[in-house]
Scaffold this motif. Structure first.
Motif, PDB file in Angstrom:
ATOM      1  N   PRO A 119       9.539  26.536  17.896  1.00 14.05           N
ATOM      2  CA  PRO A 119       9.521  27.567  18.931  1.00 14.05           C
ATOM      3  C   PRO A 119      10.863  28.244  19.154  1.00 14.05           C
ATOM      4  CG  PRO A 119       9.622  25.392  19.931  1.00 14.05           C
ATOM      5  CD  PRO A 119       9.460  25.168  18.452  1.00 14.05           C
ATOM      6  N   ALA A 120      11.961  27.755  18.501  1.00 13.65           N
ATOM      7  CA  ALA A 120      13.278  28.305  18.810  1.00 13.65           C
ATOM      8  C   ALA A 120      13.403  29.772  18.438  1.00 13.65           C
ATOM      9  CB  ALA A 120      14.360  27.498  18.084  1.00 13.65           C
ATOM     10  N   GLY A 121      12.593  30.248  17.503  1.00 17.10           N
ATOM     11  CA  GLY A 121      12.691  31.639  17.082  1.00 17.10           C
ATOM     12  C   GLY A 121      12.268  32.615  18.165  1.00 17.10           C
ATOM     13  N   GLU A 122      11.537  32.145  19.185  1.00 18.32           N
ATOM     14  CA  GLU A 122      11.033  33.044  20.210  1.00 18.32           C
ATOM     15  C   GLU A 122      11.908  33.086  21.460  1.00 18.32           C
ATOM     16  OE1 GLU A 122       8.680  32.333  17.288  1.00 18.32           O
ATOM     17  OE2 GLU A 122       8.412  30.727  18.752  1.00 18.32           O
ATOM     18  N   ARG A 123      13.050  32.424  21.440  1.00 14.56           N
ATOM     19  CA  ARG A 123      13.886  32.438  22.628  1.00 14.56           C
ATOM     20  C   ARG A 123      15.354  32.309  22.236  1.00 14.56           C
ATOM     21  NH1 ARG A 123      12.230  26.985  22.497  1.00 14.56           N
ATOM     22  NH2 ARG A 123      13.968  25.517  22.684  1.00 14.56           N
ATOM     23  N   GLU A 124      16.212  32.481  23.203  1.00 15.74           N
ATOM     24  CA  GLU A 124      17.645  32.338  22.974  1.00 15.74           C
ATOM     25  C   GLU A 124      17.946  30.910  22.553  1.00 15.74           C
ATOM     26  OE1 GLU A 124      21.366  34.177  22.797  1.00 15.74           O
ATOM     27  OE2 GLU A 124      19.424  35.053  23.314  1.00 15.74           O
ATOM     28  N   TRP A 125      18.775  30.765  21.519  1.00 18.68           N
ATOM     29  CA  TRP A 125      19.103  29.431  20.999  1.00 18.68           C
ATOM     30  C   TRP A 125      20.599  29.328  20.782  1.00 18.68           C
ATOM     31  CZ3 TRP A 125      21.453  27.836  16.415  1.00 18.68           C
ATOM     32  CH2 TRP A 125      21.361  26.472  16.106  1.00 18.68           C
ATOM     33  N   ALA A 126      21.172  28.196  21.156  1.00 22.70           N
ATOM     34  CA  ALA A 126      22.566  27.884  20.863  1.00 22.70           C
ATOM     35  C   ALA A 126      22.579  26.527  20.188  1.00 22.70           C
ATOM     36  CB  ALA A 126      23.399  27.855  22.142  1.00 22.70           C
ATOM     37  N   ALA A 127      23.507  26.339  19.267  1.00 19.29           N
ATOM     38  CA  ALA A 127      23.549  25.093  18.501  1.00 19.29           C
ATOM     39  C   ALA A 127      23.649  23.892  19.438  1.00 19.29           C
ATOM     40  CB  ALA A 127      24.741  25.103  17.548  1.00 19.29           C
ATOM     41  N   PRO A 128      22.688  22.961  19.380  1.00 24.19           N
ATOM     42  CA  PRO A 128      22.756  21.763  20.209  1.00 24.19           C
ATOM     43  C   PRO A 128      24.051  20.988  19.947  1.00 24.19           C
ATOM     44  CG  PRO A 128      20.574  21.987  19.278  1.00 24.19           C
ATOM     45  CD  PRO A 128      21.428  23.029  18.622  1.00 24.19           C
ATOM     46  N   TYR A 129      24.549  20.350  20.993  1.00 26.03           N
ATOM     47  CA  TYR A 129      25.857  19.711  20.978  1.00 26.03           C
ATOM     48  C   TYR A 129      25.726  18.364  21.675  1.00 26.03           C
ATOM     49  CZ  TYR A 129      30.730  19.231  22.811  1.00 26.03           C
ATOM     50  OH  TYR A 129      31.974  18.793  23.184  1.00 26.03           O
ATOM     51  N   ALA A 130      26.078  17.293  20.975  1.00 26.14           N
ATOM     52  CA  ALA A 130      25.953  15.941  21.539  1.00 26.14           C
ATOM     53  C   ALA A 130      27.208  15.136  21.239  1.00 26.14           C
ATOM     54  CB  ALA A 130      24.734  15.224  20.960  1.00 26.14           C
ATOM     55  N   VAL A 131      27.599  14.317  22.209  1.00 26.39           N
ATOM     56  CA  VAL A 131      28.736  13.402  22.046  1.00 26.39           C
ATOM     57  C   VAL A 131      28.243  12.002  22.396  1.00 26.39           C
ATOM     58  CG1 VAL A 131      31.114  12.866  22.670  1.00 26.39           C
ATOM     59  CG2 VAL A 131      30.306  15.239  22.766  1.00 26.39           C
ATOM     60  N   ALA A 132      28.307  11.097  21.425  1.00 23.71           N
ATOM     61  CA  ALA A 132      27.820   9.726  21.606  1.00 23.71           C
ATOM     62  C   ALA A 132      28.989   8.744  21.531  1.00 23.71           C
ATOM     63  CB  ALA A 132      26.787   9.391  20.544  1.00 23.71           C
ATOM     64  N   GLU A 133      29.196   7.993  22.602  1.00 22.49           N
ATOM     65  CA  GLU A 133      30.201   6.924  22.611  1.00 22.49           C
ATOM     66  C   GLU A 133      29.535   5.618  22.190  1.00 22.49           C
ATOM     67  OE1 GLU A 133      32.746   6.054  25.933  1.00 22.49           O
ATOM     68  OE2 GLU A 133      32.711   8.159  26.583  1.00 22.49           O
ATOM     69  N   VAL A 134      30.117   4.949  21.199  1.00 19.76           N
ATOM     70  CA  VAL A 134      29.606   3.678  20.696  1.00 19.76           C
ATOM     71  C   VAL A 134      30.723   2.650  20.779  1.00 19.76           C
ATOM     72  CG1 VAL A 134      28.556   2.489  18.731  1.00 19.76           C
ATOM     73  CG2 VAL A 134      28.062   4.914  19.121  1.00 19.76           C
ATOM     74  N   ASP A 135      30.366   1.434  21.160  1.00 22.15           N
ATOM     75  CA  ASP A 135      31.359   0.363  21.213  1.00 22.15           C
ATOM     76  C   ASP A 135      31.944   0.137  19.818  1.00 22.15           C
ATOM     77  OD1 ASP A 135      32.575  -2.062  22.657  1.00 22.15           O
ATOM     78  OD2 ASP A 135      31.589  -2.970  20.920  1.00 22.15           O
ATOM     79  N   ALA A 136      33.276   0.183  19.706  1.00 21.31           N
ATOM     80  CA  ALA A 136      33.924   0.078  18.390  1.00 21.31           C
ATOM     81  C   ALA A 136      33.669  -1.270  17.732  1.00 21.31           C
ATOM     82  CB  ALA A 136      35.423   0.332  18.529  1.00 21.31           C
ATOM     83  N   ALA A 137      33.608  -2.347  18.532  1.00 23.51           N
ATOM     84  CA  ALA A 137      33.355  -3.672  17.954  1.00 23.51           C
ATOM     85  C   ALA A 137      31.952  -3.741  17.360  1.00 23.51           C
ATOM     86  CB  ALA A 137      33.528  -4.747  19.028  1.00 23.51           C
ATOM     87  N   ALA A 138      30.975  -3.148  18.042  1.00 26.63           N
ATOM     88  CA  ALA A 138      29.608  -3.122  17.515  1.00 26.63           C
ATOM     89  C   ALA A 138      29.532  -2.255  16.255  1.00 26.63           C
ATOM     90  CB  ALA A 138      28.647  -2.591  18.583  1.00 26.63           C
TER      91      ALA A 138
END
Length: 435
Positions: free
Chosen positions: A201-220
């Motif tokens: 459905p993104a072609g029918e509306r305004e779209w901006a590149a999705p942006y995500a930041v995931a913090e993960v425990d470094a030891a894991a």
């Protein structure tokens, strides 16, 4: 790079501190950055076919500090707002340092720059120099008059020779080569056929590149890479491959290609960009297959082959960069962007040094790095046929995976991107805190 492909590319680092950073310390940092590697402006050559050249820039954006604290859920939106067209290497204002207080008492710091001014390695080098007492590498004084003319003439000659050599080599390569009739045919690469997937459905509306930041425990993170025979880099690539699979960009049995940046920057390097690209083919496997050994071996072989090519001086494949640089921005913008089959970019910055993660004695809880096409729309994203552009950074006890999704049909919004990243991380027993 800034105007030629239609949308400017910005690199940005974010530091999330659990304590406040004083404004005077941030002003000192900005002033130091203004005297270092980022203080550059691009100027037009005086001779046709010569490249534009860098000169030292005497101007810079003032420190941008938000007066009111923001909620942690607003950090990504605030970071996005630090990117704007007034960051422009042609004006000398090619970067910006910004900060905002967070309502829990912390501070988020942003350093954004045009990719033309600085690649990821250059941003790290500039920040480390400005944040310490070490001497800063900077541009030599600009040439003028006959000296500038002579420099442009030499560069024009070198560019013409390079472009001519590429044209000759391309013509020779296009000539038919007699082969034995019984020679075995090469086995085609198993690559995803994404045209079979319906447009969303993104072609029918305004779209901006999705942006995500995931913090993960470094030891894991380290435990997962060790347990399954990999490294931080192979685990990072595996997670991205799994996320692409979750989104339906590839199926089990396919292979996807990742572009891995490699820096050859030296300690006194003043280049704005010193990054080369190594490409690897990664198989898409069942969710139960957690073995990282194949990716580790594939990556090692690719890096070894790249080093050997560099040692022999062989030019990378593709259109001559010298030829592209001779063309006006308006012409370059009309050249279709190459669909080289790459699933995306996987840039692992590794363990970041102390003088990069600590400001005024305060160590960042997490550091995020990213590259972004500013203002790119769905049509442009589809023209690239790209999946994920992602960076990984390790600071203290946290590994941060930051991703943009350049597929409006399989990654229509931020929530979809977060869900697929979370599912991919979960395969290796990791959970994430998303900004």
């Amino acid at each position: 790079m800034h105007h030629g492909i239609g949308y400017p590319v910005y690199n940005q680092f974010l530091w999330w501190f659990d304590r406040a950073i004083q404004r005077k310390d941030l002003e000192t940092l900005r002033d130091n950055l203004s005297d270092g590697l980022l203080a550059r402006r691009v100027v037009a050559p005086s001779v046709p076919t010569a490249r534009e050249r860098w000169v030292a820039s005497p101007v810079s954006h003032p420190l941008d500090v938000r007066a009111q604290a923001i909620d942690p859920s607003e950090v990504r939106a605030w970071a996005q707002g630090r990117l704007d067209t007034d960051i422009d290497p042609e004006t000398g204002l090619g970067w910006r340092l910004s900060a905002t207080p967070v309502i829990d008492g912390g501070t988020v710091l942003s350093l954004a720059a045009s990719h033309m001014v600085a690649d990821g390695g250059a941003l790290v080098a500039a920040f480390r120099s400005a944040n310490s007492s070490s001497d800063q590498p900077c541009l030599t004084p600009a040439e003028h008059g006959l000296a500038a003319l002579g420099s442009d003439l030499m560069d024009a000659f070198g560019q013409l020779r390079s472009a001519a050599g590429w044209l000759v080599d391309s013509a020779v390569s296009a000539l038919p080569v007699r082969t034995r009739s019984d020679a075995p045919m090469p086995t085609p690469r198993s690559s995803p056929n994404r045209s079979d997937i319906a447009t969303g459905p993104a072609g029918e509306r305004e779209w901006a590149a999705p942006y995500a930041v995931a913090e993960v425990d470094a030891a894991a993170w380290r435990a997962a890479s060790d347990r399954w025979g990999g490294t931080s880099n192979s685990l990072f690539i595996a997670v991205l491959t799994a996320a692409s699979g979750c989104a339906g960009r590839a199926s089990i049995g396919d292979t996807v290609q990742w572009s891995l940046p490699v820096s050859d920057r030296t300690a006194a390097d003043t280049r704005s960009n010193a990054t080369k690209i190594v490409k690897i083919e990664v198989p898409v496997t069942d969710a139960a297959d957690l073995d990282l050994t194949p990716i580790r071996q594939i990556s090692k072989a690719a890096f070894t082959a790249f080093t050997e090519r560099q040692a022999t001086g062989r030019a990378p494949a593709g259109i001559s960069q010298a030829l592209v640089q001779m063309l006006p921005d308006a012409v370059v913008a009309r050249i279709p962007q190459p669909r080289d089959g790459a699933e995306g970019l996987a840039s692992n910055m590794g363990v970041l040094p102390e003088d990069f993660t600590t400001v005024a004695g305060v160590r960042a809880r997490a550091v995020s790095g990213r590259a972004s096409f500013f203002g790119a729309d769905a049509e442009f994203a589809r023209s690239l046929d790209g999946g994920l552009t992602a960076w990984a950074c390790e600071a203290g006890s946290t590994v941060t995976v930051t991703a943009h999704a350049m597929d409006p049909d399989r990654f229509p919004d931020d929530r979809t991107l977060r869900d697929h990243l979370a599912e991919a991380l979960g395969r290796w027993g990791m959970t994430a805190h998303f900004w």
